[in-house]
Design a protein around this motif. Structure first.
Motif, PDB file in Angstrom:
ATOM      1  N   UNK A   5       0.821  -1.204   0.000  1.00 16.70           N
ATOM      2  CA  UNK A   5       0.000   0.000   0.000  1.00 16.70           C
ATOM      3  C   UNK A   5       0.855   1.254   0.000  1.00 16.70           C
ATOM      4  N   UNK A   6       0.394   2.300  -0.685  1.00 19.14           N
ATOM      5  CA  UNK A   6       1.111   3.572  -0.620  1.00 19.14           C
ATOM      6  C   UNK A   6       0.820   4.268   0.707  1.00 19.14           C
ATOM      7  N   UNK A   7       1.842   4.889   1.256  1.00 21.87           N
ATOM      8  CA  UNK A   7       1.695   5.622   2.516  1.00 21.87           C
ATOM      9  C   UNK A   7       2.613   6.827   2.481  1.00 21.87           C
ATOM     10  N   UNK A   8       2.226   7.869   3.215  1.00 18.47           N
ATOM     11  CA  UNK A   8       3.040   9.093   3.299  1.00 18.47           C
ATOM     12  C   UNK A   8       3.771   9.113   4.627  1.00 18.47           C
ATOM     13  N   UNK A   9       5.069   9.353   4.566  1.00 16.25           N
ATOM     14  CA  UNK A   9       5.895   9.432   5.774  1.00 16.25           C
ATOM     15  C   UNK A   9       5.564  10.742   6.489  1.00 16.25           C
ATOM     16  N   UNK A  10       5.163  10.639   7.761  1.00 14.30           N
ATOM     17  CA  UNK A  10       4.832  11.858   8.508  1.00 14.30           C
ATOM     18  C   UNK A  10       5.814  12.136   9.637  1.00 14.30           C
ATOM     19  N   UNK A  12       9.961  10.680  10.987  1.00 15.97           N
ATOM     20  CA  UNK A  12      11.077   9.718  11.056  1.00 15.97           C
ATOM     21  C   UNK A  12      11.322   9.391  12.519  1.00 15.97           C
ATOM     22  N   UNK A  13      11.628   8.125  12.798  1.00 14.78           N
ATOM     23  CA  UNK A  13      11.933   7.687  14.160  1.00 14.78           C
ATOM     24  C   UNK A  13      13.224   6.873  14.131  1.00 14.78           C
ATOM     25  N   UNK A  14      14.120   7.150  15.068  1.00 13.94           N
ATOM     26  CA  UNK A  14      15.390   6.432  15.070  1.00 13.94           C
ATOM     27  C   UNK A  14      15.177   4.961  15.440  1.00 13.94           C
ATOM     28  N   UNK A  15      16.031   4.068  15.015  1.00 16.68           N
ATOM     29  CA  UNK A  15      17.112   4.344  14.083  1.00 16.68           C
ATOM     30  C   UNK A  15      16.673   4.270  12.621  1.00 16.68           C
ATOM     31  N   UNK A  16      15.721   3.380  12.293  1.00 13.18           N
ATOM     32  CA  UNK A  16      15.315   3.240  10.895  1.00 13.18           C
ATOM     33  C   UNK A  16      13.808   3.008  10.769  1.00 13.18           C
ATOM     34  N   UNK A  17      13.035   3.724  11.566  1.00 10.72           N
ATOM     35  CA  UNK A  17      11.581   3.580  11.559  1.00 10.72           C
ATOM     36  C   UNK A  17      10.931   4.895  11.149  1.00 10.72           C
ATOM     37  N   UNK A  18       9.635   4.812  10.869  1.00  9.14           N
ATOM     38  CA  UNK A  18       8.872   6.005  10.523  1.00  9.14           C
ATOM     39  C   UNK A  18       7.415   5.794  10.892  1.00  9.14           C
ATOM     40  N   UNK A  19       6.736   6.896  11.139  1.00  6.44           N
ATOM     41  CA  UNK A  19       5.289   6.893  11.293  1.00  6.44           C
ATOM     42  C   UNK A  19       4.740   7.295   9.935  1.00  6.44           C
ATOM     43  N   UNK A  20       3.798   6.495   9.406  1.00  8.92           N
ATOM     44  CA  UNK A  20       3.224   6.797   8.100  1.00  8.92           C
ATOM     45  C   UNK A  20       1.718   6.939   8.211  1.00  8.92           C
ATOM     46  N   UNK A  21       1.147   7.612   7.220  1.00  8.01           N
ATOM     47  CA  UNK A  21      -0.295   7.757   7.106  1.00  8.01           C
ATOM     48  C   UNK A  21      -0.756   6.865   5.959  1.00  8.01           C
ATOM     49  N   UNK A  28       3.447   2.638  12.552  1.00  3.05           N
ATOM     50  CA  UNK A  28       4.902   2.682  12.541  1.00  3.05           C
ATOM     51  C   UNK A  28       5.413   1.560  11.646  1.00  3.05           C
ATOM     52  N   UNK A  29       6.366   1.887  10.780  1.00  7.77           N
ATOM     53  CA  UNK A  29       6.939   0.920   9.847  1.00  7.77           C
ATOM     54  C   UNK A  29       8.464   1.016   9.886  1.00  7.77           C
ATOM     55  N   UNK A  30       9.102   0.041   9.268  1.00  5.29           N
ATOM     56  CA  UNK A  30      10.554   0.043   9.136  1.00  5.29           C
ATOM     57  C   UNK A  30      10.949   0.718   7.823  1.00  5.29           C
ATOM     58  N   UNK A  31      11.995   1.543   7.881  1.00  2.77           N
ATOM     59  CA  UNK A  31      12.577   2.154   6.682  1.00  2.77           C
ATOM     60  C   UNK A  31      13.940   1.539   6.356  1.00  2.77           C
ATOM     61  N   UNK A  35      16.224   3.698   3.301  1.00  2.00           N
ATOM     62  CA  UNK A  35      16.733   4.682   4.267  1.00  2.00           C
ATOM     63  C   UNK A  35      16.720   6.117   3.755  1.00  2.00           C
ATOM     64  N   UNK A  36      16.594   6.307   2.446  1.00  6.02           N
ATOM     65  CA  UNK A  36      16.574   7.657   1.886  1.00  6.02           C
ATOM     66  C   UNK A  36      15.215   8.348   2.008  1.00  6.02           C
ATOM     67  N   UNK A  37      14.188   7.633   2.463  1.00  3.14           N
ATOM     68  CA  UNK A  37      12.850   8.217   2.598  1.00  3.14           C
ATOM     69  C   UNK A  37      12.865   9.346   3.620  1.00  3.14           C
ATOM     70  N   UNK A  38      12.179  10.423   3.298  1.00  2.93           N
ATOM     71  CA  UNK A  38      12.103  11.605   4.162  1.00  2.93           C
ATOM     72  C   UNK A  38      10.645  11.933   4.461  1.00  2.93           C
ATOM     73  N   UNK A  39      10.422  12.774   5.470  1.00  2.00           N
ATOM     74  CA  UNK A  39       9.076  13.236   5.794  1.00  2.00           C
ATOM     75  C   UNK A  39       8.469  13.878   4.552  1.00  2.00           C
ATOM     76  N   UNK A  40       7.241  13.484   4.232  1.00  2.00           N
ATOM     77  CA  UNK A  40       6.542  13.981   3.056  1.00  2.00           C
ATOM     78  C   UNK A  40       6.627  13.050   1.866  1.00  2.00           C
ATOM     79  N   UNK A  41       7.608  12.143   1.867  1.00  2.00           N
ATOM     80  CA  UNK A  41       7.732  11.167   0.778  1.00  2.00           C
ATOM     81  C   UNK A  41       6.620  10.134   0.873  1.00  2.00           C
ATOM     82  N   UNK A  42       6.300   9.545  -0.274  1.00  2.00           N
ATOM     83  CA  UNK A  42       5.383   8.412  -0.322  1.00  2.00           C
ATOM     84  C   UNK A  42       6.213   7.155  -0.509  1.00  2.00           C
ATOM     85  N   UNK A  43       5.853   6.116   0.252  1.00  2.00           N
ATOM     86  CA  UNK A  43       6.544   4.838   0.162  1.00  2.00           C
ATOM     87  C   UNK A  43       5.511   3.743  -0.067  1.00  2.00           C
TER      88      UNK A  43
END
Length: 82
Positions: A5-10, A12-21, A28-31, A35-43
């Motif tokens: 599924x597509x999700x937007x990174x809202x 970043x959480x250390x060390x390699x996690x993120x909260x997505x919408x 919370x997901x693993x990045x 690792x190049x994903x930034x806040x605002x990116x879609x993954x």
């Protein structure tokens, strides 16, 4: 069958996690694989892991299709389908 599924990174959480919408649901997901994903990116998210970056327009089109499918399957609406 696998579903990603597509999700937007809202956030970043250390060390390699993120909260997505995910269409209004926050998760919370693993990045670790993206690792190049930034806040605002879609993954693309599969079983709790981002597996690739996605163009924002493609993400919106995909979410809109999921919204249409949900409406046809029983009236459930996503933000993109609202």
């Amino acid at each position: 069958m696998c579903l990603a599924l597509p999700a937007r990174v809202i956030e970043r959480r250390p060390p390699d996690a993120a909260l997505v919408d995910l269409g209004g649901v926050r998760k919370e997901i693993s990045l670790a694989l993206v690792p190049e994903a930034r806040v605002g990116d879609h993954v693309i998210v599969h079983v709790g892991h981002a597996i690739g970056l996605l163009d924002p327009e493609e993400a919106e089109r995909t979410l809109a299709l999921f919204g249409e499918l949900a409406q046809q399957q029983g009236g459930v609406r996503t933000e993109a389908g609202a």
